[in-house]
Structure formats: structure tokens, C-alpha cells
Design a protein around this motif. Structure first.
Motif, PDB file in Angstrom:
ATOM      1  N   TYR A  94      14.973 -93.287 -60.509  1.00 27.45           N
ATOM      2  CA  TYR A  94      14.524 -93.913 -59.270  1.00 27.45           C
ATOM      3  C   TYR A  94      13.039 -94.251 -59.404  1.00 27.45           C
ATOM      4  O   TYR A  94      12.225 -93.399 -59.727  1.00 27.45           O
ATOM      5  N   LEU A  95      12.741 -95.509 -59.139  1.00 27.14           N
ATOM      6  CA  LEU A  95      11.376 -96.003 -59.239  1.00 27.14           C
ATOM      7  C   LEU A  95      10.878 -96.438 -57.870  1.00 27.14           C
ATOM      8  O   LEU A  95      11.554 -97.170 -57.157  1.00 27.14           O
ATOM      9  N   CYS A  96       9.685 -95.983 -57.541  1.00 20.53           N
ATOM     10  CA  CYS A  96       9.001 -96.405 -56.331  1.00 20.53           C
ATOM     11  C   CYS A  96       7.902 -97.397 -56.728  1.00 20.53           C
ATOM     12  O   CYS A  96       7.304 -97.265 -57.811  1.00 20.53           O
ATOM     13  N   ALA A  97       7.646 -98.360 -55.868  1.00 18.61           N
ATOM     14  CA  ALA A  97       6.591 -99.333 -56.139  1.00 18.61           C
ATOM     15  C   ALA A  97       5.939 -99.739 -54.824  1.00 18.61           C
ATOM     16  O   ALA A  97       6.530 -99.580 -53.744  1.00 18.61           O
ATOM     17  N   SER A  98       4.732-100.254 -54.919  1.00 19.16           N
ATOM     18  CA  SER A  98       4.072-100.759 -53.731  1.00 19.16           C
ATOM     19  C   SER A  98       3.364-102.073 -54.054  1.00 19.16           C
ATOM     20  O   SER A  98       3.082-102.380 -55.224  1.00 19.16           O
ATOM     21  N   SER A  99       3.089-102.846 -53.013  1.00 18.72           N
ATOM     22  CA  SER A  99       2.343-104.097 -53.180  1.00 18.72           C
ATOM     23  C   SER A  99       1.639-104.417 -51.878  1.00 18.72           C
ATOM     24  O   SER A  99       2.037-103.949 -50.799  1.00 18.72           O
ATOM     25  N   PRO A 100       0.610-105.265 -51.947  1.00 21.23           N
ATOM     26  CA  PRO A 100       0.046-105.791 -50.710  1.00 21.23           C
ATOM     27  C   PRO A 100       1.087-106.658 -49.997  1.00 21.23           C
ATOM     28  O   PRO A 100       2.199-106.836 -50.483  1.00 21.23           O
ATOM     29  N   GLN A 101       0.690-107.253 -48.886  1.00 20.10           N
ATOM     30  CA  GLN A 101       1.631-107.987 -48.056  1.00 20.10           C
ATOM     31  C   GLN A 101       2.373-109.072 -48.839  1.00 20.10           C
ATOM     32  O   GLN A 101       3.555-109.279 -48.668  1.00 20.10           O
ATOM     33  N   GLY A 102       1.673-109.766 -49.703  1.00 28.01           N
ATOM     34  CA  GLY A 102       2.319-110.712 -50.604  1.00 28.01           C
ATOM     35  C   GLY A 102       2.203-110.201 -52.024  1.00 28.01           C
ATOM     36  O   GLY A 102       1.117-109.906 -52.483  1.00 28.01           O
ATOM     37  N   ALA A 103       3.338-110.096 -52.703  1.00 25.04           N
ATOM     38  CA  ALA A 103       3.341-109.491 -54.044  1.00 25.04           C
ATOM     39  C   ALA A 103       2.973-110.505 -55.120  1.00 25.04           C
ATOM     40  O   ALA A 103       3.603-110.561 -56.182  1.00 25.04           O
ATOM     41  N   TYR A 104       1.939-111.290 -54.863  1.00 25.35           N
ATOM     42  CA  TYR A 104       1.541-112.333 -55.802  1.00 25.35           C
ATOM     43  C   TYR A 104       1.061-111.761 -57.130  1.00 25.35           C
ATOM     44  O   TYR A 104       1.131-112.432 -58.160  1.00 25.35           O
ATOM     45  N   TYR A 105       0.572-110.547 -57.094  1.00 19.95           N
ATOM     46  CA  TYR A 105       0.068-109.897 -58.299  1.00 19.95           C
ATOM     47  C   TYR A 105       1.009-108.806 -58.789  1.00 19.95           C
ATOM     48  O   TYR A 105       0.643-107.986 -59.620  1.00 19.95           O
ATOM     49  N   GLY A 106       2.226-108.837 -58.264  1.00 15.13           N
ATOM     50  CA  GLY A 106       3.220-107.879 -58.719  1.00 15.13           C
ATOM     51  C   GLY A 106       3.111-106.552 -57.992  1.00 15.13           C
ATOM     52  O   GLY A 106       2.478-106.435 -56.943  1.00 15.13           O
ATOM     53  N   TYR A 107       3.763-105.555 -58.563  1.00 13.78           N
ATOM     54  CA  TYR A 107       3.798-104.229 -57.988  1.00 13.78           C
ATOM     55  C   TYR A 107       2.924-103.255 -58.785  1.00 13.78           C
ATOM     56  O   TYR A 107       2.675-103.461 -59.975  1.00 13.78           O
ATOM     57  N   THR A 108       2.583-102.157 -58.112  1.00 13.54           N
ATOM     58  CA  THR A 108       2.157-100.946 -58.805  1.00 13.54           C
ATOM     59  C   THR A 108       3.305 -99.958 -58.709  1.00 13.54           C
ATOM     60  O   THR A 108       3.815 -99.708 -57.618  1.00 13.54           O
ATOM     61  N   PHE A 109       3.710 -99.438 -59.847  1.00  9.32           N
ATOM     62  CA  PHE A 109       4.869 -98.545 -59.901  1.00  9.32           C
ATOM     63  C   PHE A 109       4.453 -97.085 -60.014  1.00  9.32           C
ATOM     64  O   PHE A 109       3.405 -96.760 -60.590  1.00  9.32           O
ATOM     65  N   GLY A 110       5.315 -96.216 -59.492  1.00 10.09           N
ATOM     66  CA  GLY A 110       5.236 -94.808 -59.821  1.00 10.09           C
ATOM     67  C   GLY A 110       5.859 -94.563 -61.182  1.00 10.09           C
ATOM     68  O   GLY A 110       6.393 -95.486 -61.814  1.00 10.09           O
ATOM     69  N   SER A 111       5.809 -93.314 -61.620  1.00  7.72           N
ATOM     70  CA  SER A 111       6.298 -93.005 -62.967  1.00  7.72           C
ATOM     71  C   SER A 111       7.774 -92.608 -62.993  1.00  7.72           C
ATOM     72  O   SER A 111       8.293 -92.244 -64.035  1.00  7.72           O
ATOM     73  N   GLY A 112       8.435 -92.698 -61.850  1.00  8.57           N
ATOM     74  CA  GLY A 112       9.881 -92.520 -61.831  1.00  8.57           C
ATOM     75  C   GLY A 112      10.325 -91.080 -61.629  1.00  8.57           C
ATOM     76  O   GLY A 112       9.633 -90.132 -62.014  1.00  8.57           O
ATOM     77  N   THR A 113      11.487 -90.946 -60.998  1.00  2.44           N
ATOM     78  CA  THR A 113      12.150 -89.650 -60.860  1.00  2.44           C
ATOM     79  C   THR A 113      13.534 -89.775 -61.470  1.00  2.44           C
ATOM     80  O   THR A 113      14.313 -90.632 -61.067  1.00  2.44           O
ATOM     81  N   ARG A 114      13.792 -88.941 -62.460  1.00  2.00           N
ATOM     82  CA  ARG A 114      15.130 -88.937 -63.052  1.00  2.00           C
ATOM     83  C   ARG A 114      15.964 -87.898 -62.315  1.00  2.00           C
ATOM     84  O   ARG A 114      15.723 -86.701 -62.442  1.00  2.00           O
ATOM     85  N   LEU A 115      16.921 -88.366 -61.541  1.00  2.00           N
ATOM     86  CA  LEU A 115      17.774 -87.503 -60.731  1.00  2.00           C
ATOM     87  C   LEU A 115      19.126 -87.331 -61.401  1.00  2.00           C
ATOM     88  O   LEU A 115      19.777 -88.309 -61.771  1.00  2.00           O
ATOM     89  N   THR A 116      19.521 -86.082 -61.537  1.00  2.00           N
ATOM     90  CA  THR A 116      20.865 -85.764 -62.032  1.00  2.00           C
ATOM     91  C   THR A 116      21.603 -85.026 -60.930  1.00  2.00           C
ATOM     92  O   THR A 116      21.106 -84.028 -60.405  1.00  2.00           O
ATOM     93  N   VAL A 117      22.779 -85.525 -60.581  1.00  2.00           N
ATOM     94  CA  VAL A 117      23.619 -84.874 -59.577  1.00  2.00           C
ATOM     95  C   VAL A 117      24.826 -84.274 -60.302  1.00  2.00           C
ATOM     96  O   VAL A 117      25.569 -84.985 -60.977  1.00  2.00           O
ATOM     97  N   VAL A 118      24.973 -82.960 -60.150  1.00  4.30           N
ATOM     98  CA  VAL A 118      26.042 -82.265 -60.887  1.00  4.30           C
ATOM     99  C   VAL A 118      27.101 -81.734 -59.917  1.00  4.30           C
ATOM    100  O   VAL A 118      26.874 -81.578 -58.745  1.00  4.30           O
TER     101      VAL A 118
END
Lengths: 113, 114
Positions: free
Chosen positions: A89-113
Motif C-alpha cells: 500500500y502506497l500513500c502519496a500527496s500533491s498540491p491542489q493540481g498534481a502538475y509536478y506529480g506526487y510525493t510518495f511514502g515508502s509503502g506498507t507491505r500488508l500480509t493478511v493471514v
């Protein structure tokens, strides 16, 4: 250094558990996004938020909900985790217009057992 | 709706050589932006290069450059003088003002061999 922080790098949960994935950004961005990443499927948008308390469904919202009570924090909730929600799972953020793309988090690897 | 297609699931290049990753997109918008992101094994997605559709000139960032063919809706990434640290997943993405979110391709895994 601006960043997006995801609270957990790895999570293991049991089927049926309620799971919270947290994401915090320090850039005062209006938009925040949750994606899941699976091999061969790329990044698929689950939900996004364009303002506090505002949310919109993405391409694969089933089985998920979100919460944005403060501008800097965007939570992804799995109400009753299932094995088919095992993913990155990746989270990202951007200003109101994503003209310059996103800044991403480093991700959460979720395992459901 | 926008779609982004990366037709090469995997690519391989030798160190110091040049490699080109392909991306095609489909959009009805006239004003849009294209991106290449790199995701190394550390998983942190890093923006490699960005192109504004209204600009004719191809974007360049050091060893990374794009070949933007607007009429063909093609946006390929060229990596020159490949280095071991270039090994990663590469994602192509498109954004237009009519939406909030970037649309991503499925990615190309780049292997760099010594």
C-alpha cells in the motif's frame, strides 16, 4: 526535507481484523491518495481526498474506507481484512493540481493471514 | 478516462549501455503532464523526469531523457550510461487538469548487469 510518512513498513494481520494504515505529510498538500501495488497490475487507486473530510472513490474502493480529519493525515481502513487484501500500500500527496506529480511514502507491505 | 500502457514488463541492460523504456498513453485532454517514476528495491517512488504536453522540447535530467511524440501519444524514457543503481521498477504516469489523480502504467522492471 519534505516527506510523506507511512506508519508501518510491514504489517501482518489476521483475517477479519480491522486494519488501519496511517499516512502523514508535512507539505501542507491538499490532495492525498492511497494506492495498492500488485505485481503485474501496477498501481491502482483505492481512494483519494482533496480536502479535510472530503473523499472520493478510486478504481478499487471495495473493502476499504478512508478518513481525513486533519489536513496532514490520511488513513486507510480495512474494515474486515481478507487474504486478497495482502498487498503493498502506497500513500502519496500533491498540491491542489498534481502538475509536478506526487510525493510518495515508502509503502506498507500488508500480509493478511 | 486516461490509460497508460507499458508494453515491456521486463528489460535488461548492461552497465554503461543505453536502454529505452516504452510508454504509450491515451487521453482526450489537450493539457496534460507526463511522468516517469523509479521504484528501487527500497520501495521509495522517486520522480525521474517530467514533461509538459504543451512543450515540444524533450525533457532531460542528466542521464535520463524522454522521447515525447505527442501525435503518437508516446513517451519513452532513455537511460544513458546505465549504472547498477538504475535497477528498479519504472512507472510511466499521466495527469490532466480535469482530474485529481495520476494514472499509472503497470511498470517495467529494469535489470542492470555488470
Amino acid at each position: 526535507d519534505v516527506k510523506v510518512t507511512q506508519s508501518s513498513r510491514y504489517l501482518v494481520k489476521r483475517t477479519g481484523e480491522k486494519v488501519f494504515l496511517e499516512c502523514v505529510q508535512d507539505m501542507d498538500h491538499e490532495n492525498m491518495f492511497w494506492y495498492r501495488q500488485d505485481p503485474g497490475l501496477g498501481l491502482r487507486l483505492i481512494y483519494f481526498s482533496y480536502d479535510v473530510k472530503m473523499k472520493e472513490k478510486g478504481d478499487i474502493p471495495e473493502g476499504y474506507s478512508v478518513s481525513r480529519e486533519k489536513k496532514e493525515r490520511f488513513s486507510l481502513i480495512l474494515e474486515s481484512a481478507s487474504t486478497n487484501q495482502t498487498s503493498m500500500y502506497l500513500c502519496a500527496s500533491s498540491p491542489q493540481g498534481a502538475y509536478y506529480g506526487y510525493t510518495f511514502g515508502s509503502g506498507t507491505r500488508l500480509t493478511v493471514v | 478516462a486516461q490509460t497508460v500502457t507499458q508494453s515491456q514488463p521486463e528489460m535488461s541492460v548492461q552497465e554503461a549501455e543505453t536502454v529505452t523504456l516504452s510508454c504509450t498513453y491515451d487521453t482526450s485532454e489537450s493539457d496534460y503532464y507526463l511522468f516517469w517514476y523509479k521504484q528501487p528495491p527500497s520501495r521509495q517512488m522517486i520522480l525521474v523526469i517530467r514533461q509538459e504536453a504543451y512543450k515540444q522540447q524533450n525533457a532531460t535530467e542528466n542521464r535520463f531523457s524522454v522521447n515525447f511524440q505527442k501525435a503518437a501519444k508516446s513517451f519513452s524514457l532513455k537511460i544513458s550510461d546505465s549504472q547498477l543503481g538504475d535497477a528498479a521498477m519504472y512507472f510511466c504516469a499521466c495527469y490532466s487538469n480535469s482530474g485529481y489523480a495520476l494514472n499509472f502504467g503497470k511498470g517495467t522492471s529494469l535489470l542492470v548487469t555488470p
